[in-house]
Design a protein around this motif. Structure first.
Motif, mmCIF file in Angstrom:
data_model
loop_
_atom_site.group_PDB
_atom_site.id
_atom_site.type_symbol
_atom_site.label_atom_id
_atom_site.label_comp_id
_atom_site.label_asym_id
_atom_site.label_seq_id
_atom_site.Cartn_x
_atom_site.Cartn_y
_atom_site.Cartn_z
ATOM 1 N N ARG A 95 0.814 -1.220 0.000
ATOM 2 C CA ARG A 95 0.000 0.000 0.000
ATOM 3 C C ARG A 95 0.848 1.270 0.000
ATOM 4 O O ARG A 95 0.300 2.357 -0.159
ATOM 5 C CB ARG A 95 -0.968 0.013 1.183
ATOM 6 C CG ARG A 95 -0.316 0.118 2.543
ATOM 7 C CD ARG A 95 -1.356 0.246 3.639
ATOM 8 N NE ARG A 95 -0.758 0.240 4.964
ATOM 9 C CZ ARG A 95 -1.397 0.551 6.071
ATOM 10 N NH1 ARG A 95 -2.668 0.897 6.025
ATOM 11 N NH2 ARG A 95 -0.798 0.515 7.238
ATOM 12 N N TYR A 175 -12.820 1.063 2.601
ATOM 13 C CA TYR A 175 -13.457 2.093 3.442
ATOM 14 C C TYR A 175 -14.744 2.540 2.743
ATOM 15 O O TYR A 175 -14.692 3.239 1.728
ATOM 16 C CB TYR A 175 -12.569 3.327 3.577
ATOM 17 C CG TYR A 175 -11.363 3.198 4.482
ATOM 18 C CD1 TYR A 175 -10.191 2.567 4.046
ATOM 19 C CD2 TYR A 175 -11.371 3.750 5.765
ATOM 20 C CE1 TYR A 175 -9.084 2.484 4.872
ATOM 21 C CE2 TYR A 175 -10.256 3.667 6.591
ATOM 22 C CZ TYR A 175 -9.122 3.034 6.146
ATOM 23 O OH TYR A 175 -8.018 2.955 6.960
ATOM 24 N N ASP A 218 -13.297 -4.026 15.939
ATOM 25 C CA ASP A 218 -12.133 -4.481 15.171
ATOM 26 C C ASP A 218 -12.131 -6.011 15.225
ATOM 27 O O ASP A 218 -11.551 -6.616 16.124
ATOM 28 C CB ASP A 218 -10.849 -3.883 15.774
ATOM 29 C CG ASP A 218 -9.634 -4.114 14.888
ATOM 30 O OD1 ASP A 218 -9.744 -4.850 13.890
ATOM 31 O OD2 ASP A 218 -8.558 -3.566 15.215
HETATM 32 O O1 LIG Z 1 -3.955 2.459 10.623
HETATM 33 P P1 LIG Z 1 -3.913 1.283 9.678
HETATM 34 O O2 LIG Z 1 -2.587 0.583 9.658
HETATM 35 O O3 LIG Z 1 -4.376 1.651 8.305
HETATM 36 O O4 LIG Z 1 -4.957 0.227 10.239
HETATM 37 C C1 LIG Z 1 -6.269 0.566 10.513
HETATM 38 C C2 LIG Z 1 -7.030 -0.643 11.078
HETATM 39 O O5 LIG Z 1 -7.153 -1.598 10.047
HETATM 40 C C3 LIG Z 1 -7.936 -2.726 10.395
HETATM 41 O O6 LIG Z 1 -7.945 -3.612 9.309
HETATM 42 C C4 LIG Z 1 -7.328 -3.440 11.563
HETATM 43 O O7 LIG Z 1 -8.135 -4.550 11.914
HETATM 44 C C5 LIG Z 1 -7.186 -2.473 12.728
HETATM 45 O O8 LIG Z 1 -6.572 -3.133 13.830
HETATM 46 C C6 LIG Z 1 -6.384 -1.261 12.303
HETATM 47 O O9 LIG Z 1 -6.351 -0.317 13.371
#
Ligand SMILES: O=P(O)(O)OC[C@H]1O[C@@H](O)[C@H](O)[C@@H](O)[C@@H]1O
Length: 319
Positions: A95, A175, A218
């Motif tokens: 990513r 998202y 989560d």
């Molecule tokens: O801040 P990041 O690395 O994008 O992750 C965001 C969240 O992504 C989710 O997929 C995880 O289950 C969470 O634990 C995590 O906090």
């Protein structure tokens, strides 16, 4: 023909009425796929990340934080690709790497009605190989269907020449944009087992009702069905998420406290997003040299069958 390097000019095939290649400084070049009326999808080469998906009224369907940070940090919103996970940086490095246009991808059976699609490729750099000593080719096809539906197909191949297999976990960290998280229900995950990331990955079983949101969530739902629906009451919109080759589904909303602690996320933005992430988390995928894995995400946004206070989950889930 070899894949284009990140800085080479966009290949000829990108000059199509359904595609636009937009140059931008700082690794922010993007490809825009255009469909009927105002349907579109934007993909940034940095991260191979979908950052926008609009319906035929031009309404944004994905959440992107107003505080999202530019490269080399991962971008908060859209559909980050999480690979290869393990004892690496959170969610892997794909990513936050610059992907290239794949101008000669191996054939992938496609619906001939789909005109707007783009193929990207990621191969590890020397530095990546120091961190994760495996050679791979990750091909990603992003396609906008005639009805405005979006699909992402990942093909990951082990190209190690030393005979070694490798293992990884994977997620499409999608998202979704929602009007108000407290008015959202997720259907399809009832009675599923899940690992609760907030409780040291302990295993629980979900109760029988659709999932609603009143606090931080989560969870990794295990062996989740191939179709999950996100019903947004206020928008009267349902997102239908389909997945292939991806047994699990992560559901995440940071809620207020964690939102405040995240530098790249607005304090109240948790109200307007929900992550439902088709994933392979519990059991890592293992590929021997020469083997290829395929994992597909399909997204569509349809009017909710919500009517006078009654939802019909069967209708939503089974058409
Ligand atoms: O801040 P990041 O690395 O994008 O992750 C965001 C969240 O992504 C989710 O997929 C995880 O289950 C969470 O634990 C995590 O906090």
């Amino acid at each position: 023909m070899a894949a284009a390097t990140p800085h080479s000019p966009p290949p000829q095939q990108l000059s199509s009425p359904f595609l636009e290649y937009i140059r931008a400084p700082g690794g922010l070049d993007k490809v825009v796929l255009r469909g009927r009326r105002s349907c579109s999808v934007e993909i940034r080469l940095f991260g191979g990340q979908v950052t926008s998906w609009k319906n035929d009224h031009g309404e944004e369907l994905l959440f992107v934080s107003s505080k999202a940070i530019k490269p080399p940090k991962p971008f908060r919103g859209g559909i980050p690709i999480c690979f290869p996970q393990g004892n690496l940086e959170q969610h892997g490095f794909a990513r936050n790497r610059l992907w290239a246009i794949d101008d000669n991808p191996p054939p992938l059976p496609v619906n001939p009605a789909i005109k707007a699609f783009v193929d990207l490729i990621l191969k590890p750099s020397e530095d990546d190989l120091k961190m994760w000593p495996h050679s791979f080719e990750f091909r990603l096809r992003i396609a906008l269907g005639a009805g405005g539906d979006l699909s992402l197909t990942s093909r990951i191949r082990n190209t190690n020449t030393d005979g070694r297999p490798f293992s990884y976990t994977f997620a499409y960290h999608t998202y979704f944009s929602v009007s108000d998280i407290s008015e959202v229900r997720v259907e399809g995950l009832e009675t599923m087992d899940y690992l609760d990331n907030m409780k040291g990955k302990e295993r629980f079983t979900e109760q029988g009702d659709a999932i609603v949101f009143e606090s931080e969530v989560d969870k990794v739902y295990l062996a989740a069905p191939s179709k999950v629906a996100i019903i947004d009451h206020d928008m009267r919109r349902t997102f239908v998420v389909t997945k292939e080759g991806l047994p699990d589904a992560v559901v995440w909303n940071p809620w207020d406290k964690k939102a405040k602690a995240m530098q790249d996320f607005g304090d109240s933005e948790y109200k307007h997003m929900l992550c439902v992430e088709p994933a392979a988390v519990e059991k890592p995928i293992t590929l021997k040299p020469g083997e290829e894995w395929k994992g597909r995400l399909g997204l569509s946004a349809v009017p909710s069958s919500y009517c006078s206070g009654q939802l019909d989950p069967l209708k939503v889930l089974h058409g």
